[in-house]
Write a protein that holds these residues in place. Structure first.
Motif: not given
Length: 604
Positions: A96-105, A122-131, A152-156
């Motif tokens: 319900f918070r709407g944070e999960a996908l944004a946090s994963i991305a 259908g649709t394909a969407v690609t996101i790398h580190g919020s970009r 966690f590729f961008n959070v060593p």
């Protein structure tokens, strides 16, 4: 002076949120599978590579998303579950918070393929580190397919603190179990590194529990069912004989959501208070259906802690339901109302006028201090100063409590001077005379120390002989327990166990250590597994220590076993050949010596 407060960029804010929501690969799977269930999926497939470090993929056949929703779903606080603040108190979805996908991305490379059943493509969407990388049309089935790579590729720093693959896979299996148990109407599969770990078809609630934890669980379950205006409670509790000291499967679910609740745990365990040994736990699977307005799930980031409005009332209902379930299936002693041949017990009849209240006679003038029989004792107490002078004189003549005795027995002295005859006290203690007094040995702890050192030596030298079983036994474990069992198979082989992995959490016991015949191998393996689970992620030496100690506990002479004099002599001699004769491996004393001077003083 320049302004110093500024708004954080969305990418940074999302990474901060990810620290609360996405703690490890298991958190990603939990969030994605819960989204699939909210989308009405009836089939969910989970695929992980390297325990989620390299890749996590969740495929469902839910309703899917439109191109606009697919792109918007990765924005922070973008959700289809609520519209206003009041909706937080009437939740019927897992998220319900709407944070999960944004946090994963924000901390991974994510690719989403999704299609609505009304769309042809259908649709394909690609996101790398919020970009945002790209969005394009794609051919795909109805539903959603999330692929999360390089977590966690961008959070060593976060990636460095992930545990071993075995530990992370155990966490994934634990999260998977919690979800599949409460959703038996959904078919699930789980693959790890291309190997199918779990395949659960649609089933009823009881069958899903059996599918996850094995067929043996079925015979230990007692159904619980109660419906009131406050809540509806259903599920199962284990029979008293299914109790275990550690590792009992205990699950609470409310409105389809797993929760931890120590207060309700006491309500379940209270009816078993005198039916199971103290300290042991009974398995249970309890499902609550509570009006959404009466609970608050928004008090913890992981949503495993839930606040109830009528907590005390539900406690009473739950405890009564468990008592009824245990009593209904004759797991408590029943009252025998068969009075044939029994003496009649008279009952009080109010109409009988011949019954009189018994009279108690007292002497209001009695004073115990005027009793002449007490005068002699009173006269003795007048000379209380003399008592203290005698006590002081004795204290100066006796050695101090912590004074070091002049002739301390060494282990060699004890072996040389001990009596060849021994006495066993209450099947628990071995008493024997030594040079300085009376030696008292706890037979169970002594045997525990002996076996522990023998087992450790054999594990170090890999020379334990295995005794093959004429009829191999099958042990069925849960997904998480099965993974731990695979991890400790080499150590169990060093102990003399011969196990064959049959897949699906099943293992055949083909051989047991020579010398422990007559011991329940399945129960011992379950105990060893519980010990190993506590040491998961520890160095191999600690795991081997724990396994040797756990096996020694299971094979040591129990309290109450009667021993012959030759058996006691052998036990004492083997004890004094150990490296530590005073303490068990877990630090409990094995023996004590009652000094001759103390015996003489006691006998006066």
């Amino acid at each position: 002076m320049s302004d110093i407060i500024q708004l954080l960029p969305d990418a940074v804010a999302n990474q901060i949120a990810a620290g609360e929501v996405i703690q490890r690969p298991a958190s990603v799977i939990k969030e994605l599978v819960e989204n699939a269930l909210d989308a009405g999926a009836t089939e969910v497939n989970v695929l992980v590579v390297d325990a989620g470090r390299t890749s996590i993929q969740v495929i469902d056949n839910g309703k899917g998303m439109s191109p606009t929703d697919a792109r918007l779903s990765f924005e922070r606080h973008a959700t289809s579950k609520i519209r206003k603040a009041d909706d937080l108190f009437d939740l019927h979805t897992m998220g319900f918070r709407g944070e999960a996908l944004a946090s994963i991305a924000a901390v991974a490379q994510v690719e989403l393929k999704t299609r609505l059943h009304t769309d042809d493509i259908g649709t394909a969407v690609t996101i790398h580190g919020s970009r945002f990388v790209g969005q394009e049309p794609v051919s795909c089935p109805v539903g959603s397919n999330f692929k999360v790579e390089n977590l966690f590729f961008n959070v060593p720093a976060r990636r460095k603190f992930l545990k071993s693959n075995t530990t992370e896979l155990n966490n994934i299996l634990t999260a998977y179990e919690r979800i599949v148990l409460v959703n038996p109407q959904v078919a699930f599969t789980l693959h790890s590194n291309g190997v199918e770990v779990s395949n659960l078809p649609k089933a009823g609630q009881r069958q899903r529990i059996v599918d996850v934890f094995g067929k043996k669980t079925n015979q230990d379950l007692l159904p619980v069912a109660v419906e009131t205006s406050v809540c509806r409670i259903s599920g199962f509790v284990g029979k008293p004989e299914a109790s275990r000291k550690k590792g009992a499967h205990q699950f609470f679910f409310v409105n389809g959501r797993y929760m931890k609740h120590p207060y309700f745990n006491k309500a379940v365990m209270a009816p078993f208070e005198r039916l199971v040994p103290q300290g042991e736990q009974v398995p249970y699977f309890i499902f609550f259906d509570v009006p959404a307005a009466d609970i608050d799930v928004n008090i913890h980031p992981t949503k495993t802690e839930i606040k109830f409005e009528n907590e005390q009332v539900i406690w009473q209902i739950l405890s009564a339901a468990v008592k009824e379930a245990v009593g209904k299936f004759n797991d408590v002693p029943s009252i025998d109302f068969d009075t044939e041949g029994r003496p009649d017990i008279p009952l009080y009849d109010p109409s009988n006028t011949n019954v009189h209240r018994p009279e108690v006679k007292t002497n209001p003038q009695y004073n115990p201090f005027n009793d002449p029989r007490n005068r002699k004792a009173d006269a003795q107490q007048r000379h209380w100063e003399d008592l203290y002078s005698v006590a002081r004189q004795e204290a100066t003549q006796q050695p101090g409590l912590f004074d070091e005795p002049s002739d301390v027995d060494t282990p060699d002295d004890i072996i040389a001077e001990k009596s060849p005859s021994h006495y066993q006290y209450k099947g628990r203690l071995i008493m024997t005379a030594v040079k300085s007094g009376l030696m008292i040995i706890d037979q169970h702890r002594a045997h525990l120390r002996i076996l522990f050192e023998e087992y450790q030596e054999k594990m170090r030298n890999h020379r334990w002989r295995s005794q093959g079983m004429l009829f191999p036994e099958i042990i069925k474990l849960s997904l998480a327990d099965g993974e731990v069992m695979r991890q400790i198979l080499p150590d169990l082989a060093d102990l003399g166990f011969s196990l064959n992995d049959l897949g699906g959490g099943s293992f055949s016991i083909d051989g047991i250590p020579a010398g422990i015949e007559g011991i329940d191998a399945t129960m011992m393996l379950n105990d060893l597994l519980t010990v190993a689970k506590e040491k998961t992620g520890q160095p191999q030496s600690e795991i081997q220590f724990a396994l040797a100690l756990g096996m020694a506990r299971g094979a040591a002479i129990p309290q109450g076993q009667v021993l012959s004099n030759d058996e006691m002599e052998n036990l004492v001699n083997r004890l004094f050949s150990c490296s530590n004769v005073n303490l068990t491996p877990d630090g409990k004393p094995i023996l004590c010596i009652l000094q001759q001077d103390e015996i003489d003083r006691l006998l006066g």
